[in-house]
Design a protein around this motif. Structure first.
Motif, mmCIF file in Angstrom:
data_model
loop_
_atom_site.group_PDB
_atom_site.id
_atom_site.type_symbol
_atom_site.label_atom_id
_atom_site.label_comp_id
_atom_site.label_asym_id
_atom_site.label_seq_id
_atom_site.Cartn_x
_atom_site.Cartn_y
_atom_site.Cartn_z
ATOM 1 N N MET A 1 0.829 -1.187 0.000
ATOM 2 C CA MET A 1 0.000 0.000 0.000
ATOM 3 C C MET A 1 0.874 1.251 0.000
ATOM 4 S SD MET A 1 -3.077 0.898 0.026
ATOM 5 C CE MET A 1 -4.088 2.289 0.316
ATOM 6 N N ARG A 2 2.006 1.142 0.631
ATOM 7 C CA ARG A 2 2.906 2.280 0.718
ATOM 8 C C ARG A 2 3.404 2.705 -0.661
ATOM 9 N NH1 ARG A 2 7.379 2.018 5.416
ATOM 10 N NH2 ARG A 2 5.692 2.583 6.782
ATOM 11 N N SER A 3 3.667 1.716 -1.526
ATOM 12 C CA SER A 3 4.165 2.040 -2.872
ATOM 13 C C SER A 3 3.091 2.755 -3.699
ATOM 14 C CB SER A 3 4.640 0.780 -3.583
ATOM 15 O OG SER A 3 3.595 -0.150 -3.711
ATOM 16 N N SER B 1 3.564 6.459 -5.193
ATOM 17 C CA SER B 1 3.366 6.700 -6.620
ATOM 18 C C SER B 1 2.371 7.836 -6.852
ATOM 19 C CB SER B 1 2.879 5.418 -7.291
ATOM 20 O OG SER B 1 2.648 5.627 -8.657
ATOM 21 N N LEU B 2 1.267 7.808 -6.118
ATOM 22 C CA LEU B 2 0.274 8.864 -6.244
ATOM 23 C C LEU B 2 0.845 10.217 -5.828
ATOM 24 C CD1 LEU B 2 -2.637 9.730 -6.832
ATOM 25 C CD2 LEU B 2 -3.170 9.181 -4.449
ATOM 26 N N THR B 3 1.573 10.245 -4.727
ATOM 27 C CA THR B 3 2.167 11.485 -4.235
ATOM 28 C C THR B 3 3.155 12.061 -5.241
ATOM 29 O OG1 THR B 3 1.907 10.701 -1.966
ATOM 30 C CG2 THR B 3 3.452 12.524 -2.329
ATOM 31 N N GLY C 1 2.732 16.653 -11.434
ATOM 32 C CA GLY C 1 1.650 17.441 -12.031
ATOM 33 C C GLY C 1 1.700 18.897 -11.601
ATOM 34 N N VAL C 2 2.008 19.132 -10.335
ATOM 35 C CA VAL C 2 2.129 20.507 -9.835
ATOM 36 C C VAL C 2 3.285 21.223 -10.532
ATOM 37 C CG1 VAL C 2 2.741 21.887 -7.803
ATOM 38 C CG2 VAL C 2 1.037 20.061 -7.617
ATOM 39 N N VAL C 3 4.417 20.541 -10.656
ATOM 40 C CA VAL C 3 5.577 21.145 -11.341
ATOM 41 C C VAL C 3 5.216 21.465 -12.788
ATOM 42 C CG1 VAL C 3 7.930 20.713 -12.156
ATOM 43 C CG2 VAL C 3 7.287 20.090 -9.827
ATOM 44 N N TYR C 4 4.546 20.531 -13.473
ATOM 45 C CA TYR C 4 4.136 20.777 -14.865
ATOM 46 C C TYR C 4 3.200 21.987 -14.929
ATOM 47 C CZ TYR C 4 6.031 16.590 -17.134
ATOM 48 O OH TYR C 4 6.860 15.655 -17.666
#
Length: 81
Positions: free
Chosen positions: A1-3, A7-9, A15-18
């Protein structure tokens, strides 16, 4: 679950950087992502069906280990005496 969470984070961070740089994302359109989601759901459904079918067969079938039968016979004999 951690992975999955990592991955989502990281995906959100990229996405924020883009968005800040005003670069269009190279990600596939939403329809392709829905197709991938369907593939994953189908894969999980097959795994679920297989585990359910094999579990049912194991419950209906004879014991695979002859030692289990011998132990059960010993218990019956002990209880009878």
């Amino acid at each position: 679950m951690r992975s999955y969470l990592a991955s989502l984070t990281l995906g959100v961070a990229v996405g924020v950087v883009y968005g800040l740089v005003k670069v269009r994302s190279p990600a596939p359109p939403v329809i392709a992502l829905l197709g991938l989601l369907g593939m994953l759901a189908g894969e999980q459904a097959i795994s679920l069906v297989r585990s359910h079918v094999f579990k049912s067969e194991a419950q209906l079938g004879a014991p695979h280990d002859r030692g289990e039968v011998a132990i059960a016979d010993d218990v019956r004999r002990t209880e009878a005496n």
